[in-house]
Design an enzyme around this catalytic site. Structure first.
Site, short mmCIF file in Angstrom:
data_model
loop_
_atom_site.label_atom_id
_atom_site.label_comp_id
_atom_site.label_asym_id
_atom_site.label_seq_id
_atom_site.Cartn_x
_atom_site.Cartn_y
_atom_site.Cartn_z
N ARG A 73 55.17 32.60 40.15
CA ARG A 73 54.85 31.95 41.28
C ARG A 73 55.94 32.22 42.51
O ARG A 73 54.58 32.70 43.70
CB ARG A 73 55.35 30.35 41.13
CG ARG A 73 55.42 29.70 42.69
CD ARG A 73 55.16 27.87 42.60
NE ARG A 73 56.91 27.70 41.70
CZ ARG A 73 58.30 27.79 41.31
NH1 ARG A 73 58.11 28.64 41.82
NH2 ARG A 73 58.95 27.70 40.04
N TYR A 98 36.31 23.71 61.82
CA TYR A 98 36.34 24.23 59.84
C TYR A 98 36.99 21.85 59.84
O TYR A 98 38.17 22.29 60.08
CB TYR A 98 36.72 24.76 59.54
CG TYR A 98 36.52 24.88 57.80
CD1 TYR A 98 35.63 24.82 57.20
CD2 TYR A 98 37.90 24.14 56.93
CE1 TYR A 98 35.68 24.42 55.81
CE2 TYR A 98 37.51 23.85 55.88
CZ TYR A 98 36.01 24.37 55.27
OH TYR A 98 35.68 23.89 54.04
N ASP A 112 42.41 32.02 62.89
CA ASP A 112 41.47 31.40 61.37
C ASP A 112 40.24 32.15 61.79
O ASP A 112 39.48 32.01 62.64
CB ASP A 112 40.49 30.03 61.43
CG ASP A 112 40.33 29.60 59.70
OD1 ASP A 112 39.47 30.93 59.29
OD2 ASP A 112 40.28 29.15 59.55
N LYS A 135 35.17 32.92 51.19
CA LYS A 135 33.97 33.42 52.16
C LYS A 135 33.69 35.27 52.06
O LYS A 135 33.13 35.58 50.95
CB LYS A 135 33.93 33.20 53.27
CG LYS A 135 34.57 31.22 53.47
CD LYS A 135 33.91 30.32 52.87
CE LYS A 135 34.54 29.14 52.70
NZ LYS A 135 35.31 28.59 53.76
C1 LIG Z 1 36.44 26.99 54.01
C2 LIG Z 1 36.89 27.25 55.59
C3 LIG Z 1 37.65 27.12 55.31
C4 LIG Z 1 38.71 26.24 53.42
O1 LIG Z 1 38.81 27.79 53.10
P1 LIG Z 1 39.10 26.98 51.61
O2 LIG Z 1 39.23 28.75 50.92
O3 LIG Z 1 37.67 26.28 51.77
O4 LIG Z 1 39.85 26.11 50.94
C5 LIG Z 1 38.97 27.63 56.51
N1 LIG Z 1 38.51 28.21 57.72
C6 LIG Z 1 37.35 27.80 57.52
C7 LIG Z 1 36.72 28.65 59.33
C8 LIG Z 1 36.09 27.62 56.44
O5 LIG Z 1 35.28 27.92 56.60
#
Ligand SMILES: *Cc1c(COP(=O)(O)O)cnc(C)c1O
Length: 380
Positions: free
Chosen positions: A46, A98, A170, A195
């Site tokens: 962890r 998001y 982000d 992504k």
């Molecule tokens: C998908 C996404 C998230 C969240 O990420 P997860 O891996 O699904 O928890 C946060 N911000 C953006 C812009 C995203 O596309």
């Protein structure tokens, strides 16, 4: 090292044990110690795992940061940032956010006494109106999801620094290939590695990257204390994805441009949201802070009709109807009922997420095939 070289070599050395070129998958929960506290840098998985360390080093290198932490999902990474705060603190966040981030902020952290202001930040000066002595964090997304608004990271970072507030970006949509927020003054970069960075729709993961050691130590503490880590197999897959990030992103940008231009010239379509258009309200800022405009596109048909939008999505054959984005395959989504369903309808429509909005994640197939697919879907 320049960026393309970094995707292959950044933060990585052949494994110390046998020289494996790819970091081995250390599928273990614990590590042998010679004597209590005497070990080779790893105690319990962890806290640290060598495969995760390799990935974290690679991510830090790509974002021009000094420290990275990988988590079990993008939301787990955001959750860790919010745990830097305490009850009574305030956060200023992008209004076009998001859906999952919005849900985490309003449905989880508001209950812990943290206050959120959702603000249109296209003009960074607007943020000033919401700053007070309790403000501890500014949270931005650019390009925003799904409206592709662009926020001037440098301008927001100037506001953040003036008021001694942390700025987190982000960077999921842009990836470090297109944009490196730490270079523009941000304190924290967050990724849904799920992504573009993973890039193959085969894992769920999140990450944070920072420059500052004190901030890094606080986040390492939270990563270990809360424990929302990712497993070594997923770290290996993410590392493999990263090796082609630059090549994939280049093609995502090329195909994104071709599809955006096709849609903009289609008689049935009233609006295409893509930062590469000169007519995009913040195109100049996108040009200044990004090395390309990416493969994320949203559009609305002239009818602005829910049923028509659903029909178009159902008709698509190469574009798969699915949540998520950033994989090699093209995906189509309906934000109002999918990714952004957790945002109340009035809030959604205020920022332009109408029921007829369709979002595309343009993959790296042949652009001609993607356009032909859209053509047939739009013509029925
Ligand atoms: C998908 C996404 C998230 C969240 O990420 P997860 O891996 O699904 O928890 C946060 N911000 C953006 C812009 C995203 O596309």
């Amino acid at each position: 090292m320049k960026f393309n070289t970094k995707t292959i070599h950044g933060g990585q050395q052949p494994d110390k044990a046998y020289g494996a070129v790819m970091p081995p998958i250390y599928q273990t929960s614990t590590f042998a110690q010679r004597s209590p506290g005497k070990h080779q840098g790893y105690e319990y998985a962890r806290s640290k795992n060598p495969t995760r360390t390799a990935l974290e080093n690679a991510l830090a290198s790509l974002e021009n940061g000094n420290h990275a932490m990988a988590f079990g999902s993008g939301l787990a990474a955001i959750d860790a940032v919010l745990k830097l705060l305490k009850s009574g603190d305030e956060v200023i966040a992008t209004n076009d956010l998001y859906g999952g981030s919005y849900r985490l902020f309003t449905k989880v952290f508001e209950d812990f006494g943290i206050k959120f202001h959702f603000v249109n930040m296209e003009n960074a000066a607007t943020i000033e109106e919401f700053i007070n002595t309790n403000t501890k964090l500014i949270w931005i997304e650019t390009p925003t999801n799904p409206m592709m608004n662009i926020i001037d990271i440098e301008a927001v970072s100037t506001v953040a620094k003036t008021h001694n507030v942390l700025l987190a970006v982000d960077n999921t949509f842009a990836t470090p290939y297109l944009q490196r927020p730490l270079d523009l003054g941000a304190d924290i970069v967050m990724h849904s590695v799920t992504k573009y960075i993973g890039g193959h729709s085969d894992l769920v993961m999140g990450a944070l990257v920072v420059k500052d050691k004190v901030l890094a130590n606080k986040l390492y503490f939270i990563q270990n204390a809360s424990g929302a880590i990712c497993g070594p197999m997923d770290c290996f897959l993410a590392l493999r994805g990263i090796k082609t990030l630059h090549v994939r992103m280049q093609r995502h940008c090329e195909n994104g441009k071709a599809v955006a231009e096709y849609l903009a010239n289609h008689p049935k379509i009233s609006k295409v949201y893509w930062p590469g258009f000169k007519t995009h309200p913040n195109h100049d800022i996108a040009k200044k802070q990004m090395n390309g405009f990416g493969g994320m596109i949203s559009f609305v048909t002239k009818g602005n009709d829910y049923d028509e939008a659903i029909k178009i999505i159902e008709n698509l054959k190469i574009f798969t109807l699915a949540e998520s984005l950033g994989g090699v395959e093209s995906l189509a989504g309906h934000p109002a009922s999918m990714t952004h369903a957790s945002i109340p309808k009035e809030e959604r429509e205020k920022v332009g997420i109408v029921d007829a909005l369709i979002r595309l994640s343009v993959g790296i197939e042949d652009a001609e095939d993607l356009i032909a697919d859209l053509e047939q879907a739009l013509s029925v």
